[in-house]
Motif scaffolding. Structure first.
Motif, PDB file in Angstrom:
ATOM      1  N   LYS A 180      24.301 -15.723 -24.926  1.00 48.99           N
ATOM      2  CA  LYS A 180      23.993 -15.710 -23.794  1.00 48.99           C
ATOM      3  C   LYS A 180      23.708 -14.338 -22.471  1.00 48.99           C
ATOM      4  O   LYS A 180      24.109 -14.494 -21.754  1.00 48.99           O
ATOM      5  CB  LYS A 180      24.917 -16.674 -22.993  1.00 48.99           C
TER       6      LYS A 180
ATOM      7  N   SER B 159      27.980 -14.043  -7.285  1.00 50.98           N
ATOM      8  CA  SER B 159      29.298 -14.769  -8.104  1.00 50.98           C
ATOM      9  C   SER B 159      28.485 -15.470  -8.827  1.00 50.98           C
ATOM     10  O   SER B 159      29.725 -16.084  -9.983  1.00 50.98           O
ATOM     11  CB  SER B 159      30.114 -14.873  -6.862  1.00 50.98           C
ATOM     12  N   GLN B 160      27.214 -16.058  -8.545  1.00 56.04           N
ATOM     13  CA  GLN B 160      27.041 -17.185  -9.526  1.00 56.04           C
ATOM     14  C   GLN B 160      26.464 -16.674 -11.109  1.00 56.04           C
ATOM     15  O   GLN B 160      25.437 -17.867 -11.730  1.00 56.04           O
ATOM     16  CB  GLN B 160      26.641 -18.296  -8.754  1.00 56.04           C
ATOM     17  N   ARG B 161      25.950 -15.030 -11.080  1.00 59.39           N
ATOM     18  CA  ARG B 161      24.737 -14.613 -12.202  1.00 59.39           C
ATOM     19  C   ARG B 161      25.402 -15.399 -13.779  1.00 59.39           C
ATOM     20  O   ARG B 161      26.770 -14.557 -13.135  1.00 59.39           O
ATOM     21  CB  ARG B 161      24.817 -13.071 -11.370  1.00 59.39           C
ATOM     22  N   PRO B 162      24.677 -14.790 -14.011  1.00 59.26           N
ATOM     23  CA  PRO B 162      25.811 -14.844 -16.085  1.00 59.26           C
ATOM     24  C   PRO B 162      25.892 -13.544 -15.842  1.00 59.26           C
ATOM     25  O   PRO B 162      25.208 -12.777 -15.868  1.00 59.26           O
ATOM     26  CB  PRO B 162      24.486 -15.376 -16.314  1.00 59.26           C
ATOM     27  N   SER B 163      27.335 -13.327 -16.733  1.00 54.30           N
ATOM     28  CA  SER B 163      27.585 -11.400 -16.977  1.00 54.30           C
ATOM     29  C   SER B 163      26.893 -11.109 -17.884  1.00 54.30           C
ATOM     30  O   SER B 163      26.486 -11.941 -19.125  1.00 54.30           O
ATOM     31  CB  SER B 163      28.828 -11.961 -17.025  1.00 54.30           C
TER      32      SER B 163
ATOM     33  N   CYS C  22      23.941 -20.570 -19.206  1.00 56.17           N
ATOM     34  CA  CYS C  22      25.081 -19.315 -19.277  1.00 56.17           C
ATOM     35  C   CYS C  22      26.480 -19.395 -18.259  1.00 56.17           C
ATOM     36  O   CYS C  22      27.046 -18.951 -18.667  1.00 56.17           O
ATOM     37  CB  CYS C  22      23.587 -18.257 -18.928  1.00 56.17           C
ATOM     38  N   GLN C  23      26.409 -20.086 -17.769  1.00 55.48           N
ATOM     39  CA  GLN C  23      27.362 -20.140 -16.522  1.00 55.48           C
ATOM     40  C   GLN C  23      28.124 -21.837 -17.389  1.00 55.48           C
ATOM     41  O   GLN C  23      29.293 -22.133 -16.805  1.00 55.48           O
ATOM     42  CB  GLN C  23      26.931 -21.214 -15.115  1.00 55.48           C
TER      43      GLN C  23
ATOM     44  N   TYR D 212      19.757 -20.809 -16.584  1.00 57.39           N
ATOM     45  CA  TYR D 212      20.992 -20.670 -16.458  1.00 57.39           C
ATOM     46  C   TYR D 212      22.479 -20.879 -16.173  1.00 57.39           C
ATOM     47  O   TYR D 212      23.150 -20.536 -16.553  1.00 57.39           O
ATOM     48  CB  TYR D 212      20.447 -21.036 -14.618  1.00 57.39           C
ATOM     49  N   ARG D 213      21.762 -22.709 -16.320  1.00 60.22           N
ATOM     50  CA  ARG D 213      23.132 -23.627 -16.407  1.00 60.22           C
ATOM     51  C   ARG D 213      24.084 -23.803 -17.491  1.00 60.22           C
ATOM     52  O   ARG D 213      25.082 -23.437 -17.503  1.00 60.22           O
ATOM     53  CB  ARG D 213      23.068 -24.776 -15.527  1.00 60.22           C
TER      54      ARG D 213
ATOM     55  N   LEU E 130      27.120 -24.338 -17.430  1.00 61.17           N
ATOM     56  CA  LEU E 130      27.826 -25.726 -17.070  1.00 61.17           C
ATOM     57  C   LEU E 130      27.089 -26.585 -17.673  1.00 61.17           C
ATOM     58  O   LEU E 130      26.731 -26.841 -18.148  1.00 61.17           O
ATOM     59  CB  LEU E 130      27.447 -25.541 -15.075  1.00 61.17           C
TER      60      LEU E 130
END
Length: 217
Positions: free
Chosen positions: A96, A211-215, A146-147, A143-144, A149
């Motif tokens: 990720k 705030s929603q971006r993958p770290s 990585c979050q 993206y999801r 989700l």
């Protein structure tokens, strides 16, 4: 001959001013006029009067579709959104911390292994449509994941812009947001890999709140 005289004789434009990067019969950028045209159609008119799928048809066929042809290309794109299971498995197991474009590039290459049309040069248009349908799904799914989700199911009752928002957020798409994304799709349609000149190399950016971006680790 002095250096000053030599420099004067080798006058050249700075940067890319006046430099032709490529030639295309599809789009016409008139920078000094602030205009962009696709096959003679002003981008302002296309944004106001057409949907993204109509513009895709225009760029592929060099004319706008009639009503039946528009419905056909909409159904064609919506029916080709499902990803092969190995692509999903790759996203789930990939690190990720990878650059999103690296993951996407690898996944697009993998698609060729599961699509027999890539063996037939006469299927380039169909392959292009398949990529237009699948790439947004891959972007949203990675993206999801990585979050942390879950992955919303692919649907066929939404437009291309609405469907991307559905996959990205997992909720019914807001129509104002869908309209904004639709406009962005149309503005960039001429630079989609299946539709742009082969030597062009544009960069795309998806704007996601910090705030929603993958770290990155």
């Amino acid at each position: 001959m002095s250096n000053d005289t030599f420099s004067e004789r080798l006058a050249y434009p700075k940067g890319l001013k006046g430099i032709i990067a490529n030639e295309s019969a599809l789009s016409d950028v008139r920078g000094e006029e602030g205009r962009l045209l696709y096959l003679g159609y002003d981008i302002d008119d296309l944004v106001e009067m057409c949907c993204f799928e109509e513009v895709v048809y225009l760029l592929l066929n060099k004319r706008l579709p009639n009503r039946e042809e528009l419905e056909s290309i909409k159904k064609r794109l919506r029916s080709d959104r499902d990803l092969p299971q190995p692509i999903l498995d790759f996203f789930k197991t990939a690190t990720k911390s990878a650059r999103p474009m690296s993951a996407l590039r690898t996944a697009v290459s993998m698609l060729g292994m599961y699509d027999d049309r890539t063996k037939d040069a006469g299927q380039l248009k169909e392959i292009g449509l398949s990529l237009i349908a699948k790439v947004p799904v891959m972007v949203a799914y990675y993206y999801r994941l990585c979050q942390g989700l879950d992955l919303p199911p692919v649907r066929e009752d939404l437009s291309e812009a609405e469907h991307f928002l559905w996959l990205l957020k997992g909720v019914e798409p807001d129509q104002d947001e869908a309209h904004i994304l639709e406009v962005a799709y149309i503005l960039h349609a001429g630079m989609l890999p299946p539709l742009r000149p082969a030597s062009a190399s544009p960069r795309f950016r998806i704007c996601i709140p910090p705030s929603q971006r993958p770290s990155a680790h």
